[in-house]
Write a protein that holds these residues in place. Structure first.
Motif, PDB file in Angstrom:
ATOM      1  N   LEU A 136      -7.333  -5.832   0.033  1.00  0.00           N
ATOM      2  CA  LEU A 136      -6.870  -5.219  -1.207  1.00  0.00           C
ATOM      3  C   LEU A 136      -7.621  -3.912  -1.415  1.00  0.00           C
ATOM      4  O   LEU A 136      -8.844  -3.907  -1.555  1.00  0.00           O
ATOM      5  N   GLY A 227      -2.567  -5.138   0.480  1.00  0.00           N
ATOM      6  CA  GLY A 227      -2.079  -4.777  -0.840  1.00  0.00           C
ATOM      7  C   GLY A 227      -2.852  -3.623  -1.448  1.00  0.00           C
ATOM      8  O   GLY A 227      -3.953  -3.278  -0.995  1.00  0.00           O
ATOM      9  N   MET A 229      -3.854  -1.730  -5.407  1.00  0.00           N
ATOM     10  CA  MET A 229      -3.848  -1.843  -6.856  1.00  0.00           C
ATOM     11  C   MET A 229      -4.663  -0.708  -7.453  1.00  0.00           C
ATOM     12  O   MET A 229      -5.656  -0.270  -6.875  1.00  0.00           O
ATOM     13  N   ALA A 251       2.531  -5.098  -0.771  1.00  0.00           N
ATOM     14  CA  ALA A 251       2.603  -5.263  -2.223  1.00  0.00           C
ATOM     15  C   ALA A 251       1.652  -4.307  -2.918  1.00  0.00           C
ATOM     16  O   ALA A 251       0.626  -3.904  -2.357  1.00  0.00           O
ATOM     17  N   VAL A 253       0.184  -3.114  -7.140  1.00  0.00           N
ATOM     18  CA  VAL A 253       0.129  -3.340  -8.585  1.00  0.00           C
ATOM     19  C   VAL A 253      -0.328  -2.052  -9.274  1.00  0.00           C
ATOM     20  O   VAL A 253      -1.526  -1.787  -9.384  1.00  0.00           O
ATOM     21  N   THR A 341      -3.317 -10.419 -12.165  1.00  0.00           N
ATOM     22  CA  THR A 341      -2.915  -9.527 -11.071  1.00  0.00           C
ATOM     23  C   THR A 341      -3.358 -10.091  -9.728  1.00  0.00           C
ATOM     24  O   THR A 341      -2.624 -10.005  -8.736  1.00  0.00           O
ATOM     25  N   LEU A 345      -0.851 -11.000  -6.676  1.00  0.00           N
ATOM     26  CA  LEU A 345      -1.060 -10.507  -5.319  1.00  0.00           C
ATOM     27  C   LEU A 345      -1.161 -11.659  -4.325  1.00  0.00           C
ATOM     28  O   LEU A 345      -0.656 -11.590  -3.202  1.00  0.00           O
ATOM     29  N   ASN A 348       2.191 -12.838  -3.398  1.00  0.00           N
ATOM     30  CA  ASN A 348       3.026 -11.899  -2.658  1.00  0.00           C
ATOM     31  C   ASN A 348       2.394 -11.358  -1.366  1.00  0.00           C
ATOM     32  O   ASN A 348       3.003 -10.528  -0.690  1.00  0.00           O
ATOM     33  N   LEU A 349       1.182 -11.805  -1.048  1.00  0.00           N
ATOM     34  CA  LEU A 349       0.521 -11.386   0.177  1.00  0.00           C
ATOM     35  C   LEU A 349       0.094 -12.620   0.986  1.00  0.00           C
ATOM     36  O   LEU A 349      -0.181 -13.674   0.422  1.00  0.00           O
TER      37      LEU A 349
END
Length: 355
Positions: A136, A227, A229, A251, A253, A341, A345, A348-349
């Motif tokens: 992330l 991801g 964010m 993904a 955010v 959040t 994540l 979706n990851l």
């Protein structure tokens, strides 16, 4: 960055926007500074949604040390560190392990800048020695010239992730936190892009940083475990990079963001500016990525902008919209969204993988 009235140019909710069912966890302290927009230290937003994490977590914190050497890449789900090994030093201690820092000189971009790293407690647990972890990348609010607010104790995302992972509610993420700018002039920000004649920070973020991560850490192969964010200015960066590089990121955010690149450095380069504009990219129908996009319910200007942007979304891009009840463009409100959040994540990851 500029106050929200001038800086947040988000164009909000996309055509297939969904209202998240779960309410946000009301965690975190109140920001007494009164700072708004990108001047406030950014925090993570929370999306509702739970998922089953990929691996159990190990109890306790650990000191995250730099890998001692590269290992050959596996042929399965895990990418072992490919090298060369970076020089990582301790930036600060947290209750759940060290935050490390290095200066990354990108061979593809020619850009040198600071990158902070946090490894979850599981990473250094011998039980996970052959496990690859999801990544992330976190982008800060504000100018982020020489700092990244996700490393600050006002935004305890590392502690929250460790706690959720231990409870089986979130993946243990490798967290990567780069700087975004190399000057403090808000009107001439680099917009996380390769602006003609300026440092190629877009290439640094999209190419050199992922290469650095794969060189030094055990990761999940492919884009499914990657991801992005960010809050405010960081929201712009996370949305832009995901839309531009769906082959690298699955993904994103963007928390309380804006979507129109407005740096004065784009003057005379309108074609290139449009190519780096989330406002233009969102409707092209070229990015097969998932996004959770948030706005503060107490900020009508922001919600209007974000909803308008979300409404432009074209498949295969899939966007969920969350409006934080009573939320303002403040660090204290961003902070409240961190748990949700991380769980979004996780949903979706891909989680940690072992061959």
């Amino acid at each position: 960055m500029q106050p929200q009235s001038t800086r947040i140019r988000a164009v909000l909710t996309g055509a297939a926007a969904l209202t998240l069912a779960a309410s946000l966890a009301a965690c975190g302290s109140t920001d007494d500074s009164g700072k708004k927009g990108d001047n406030a230290k950014t925090a993570a937003g929370t999306a509702s949604g739970s998922s089953t994490p990929g691996t159990p977590s190990a109890a306790g914190s650990s000191s995250a040390a730099a890998p001692t050497g590269a290992a050959p890449a596996s042929s399965g789900k895990v990418l072992m560190p490919t090298g060369p090994t970076a020089a990582l030093t301790k930036a600060r201690d947290t209750a759940v392990g060290q935050i490390l820092v290095t200066t990354l000189s990108g061979p593809k971009s020619g850009v040198s800048g600071k990158v902070w790293v946090w490894l979850p407690p599981e990473y250094n647990d011998p039980k996970f020695a052959k496990t690859g972890f999801p990544v992330l990348t976190l982008y800060a609010g504000g100018q982020s010239n020489g700092y990244n607010t996700w490393t600050d104790d006002q935004l305890p995302i590392q502690q929250v992730d460790a706690e959720l992972s231990k409870a089986g509610k979130a993946h243990p993420f490798i967290m990567i936190m780069p700087v975004q700018n190399f000057n403090s002039d808000e009107k001439n920000a680099l917009d996380c892009a390769d602006i003609p004649g300026q440092p190629k920070v877009g290439t640094w973020m999209a190419e050199d940083i992922p290469d650095f991560v794969r060189a030094n850490f055990r990761t999940v192969k492919g884009r499914d475990g990657w991801g992005l964010m960010g809050a405010s200015t960081g929201a712009f960066c996370s949305a832009k990079l995901a839309l531009q590089h769906p082959d690298k990121f699955k993904a994103a955010v963007p928390i309380d963001g804006y979507f129109n690149p407005d740096s004065g450095l784009w003057k005379g380069h309108e074609q290139e500016r449009q190519a780096n504009s989330p406002d233009a990219l969102v409707g092209l129908g070229k990015a097969d990525v998932k996004m959770l996009v948030t706005a503060g319910g107490a900020t009508p200007y922001e919600t209007k902008l974000v909803k308008a942007w979300v409404a432009k979304a074209t498949p295969p891009l899939a966007i969920e919209y969350y409006e934080q009840p009573g939320g303002k463009h403040l660090t204290s409100d961003f902070k409240k969204m961190i748990p949700d959040t991380l769980q979004w994540l996780t949903k979706n990851l891909a989680g940690p993988q072992a061959d």
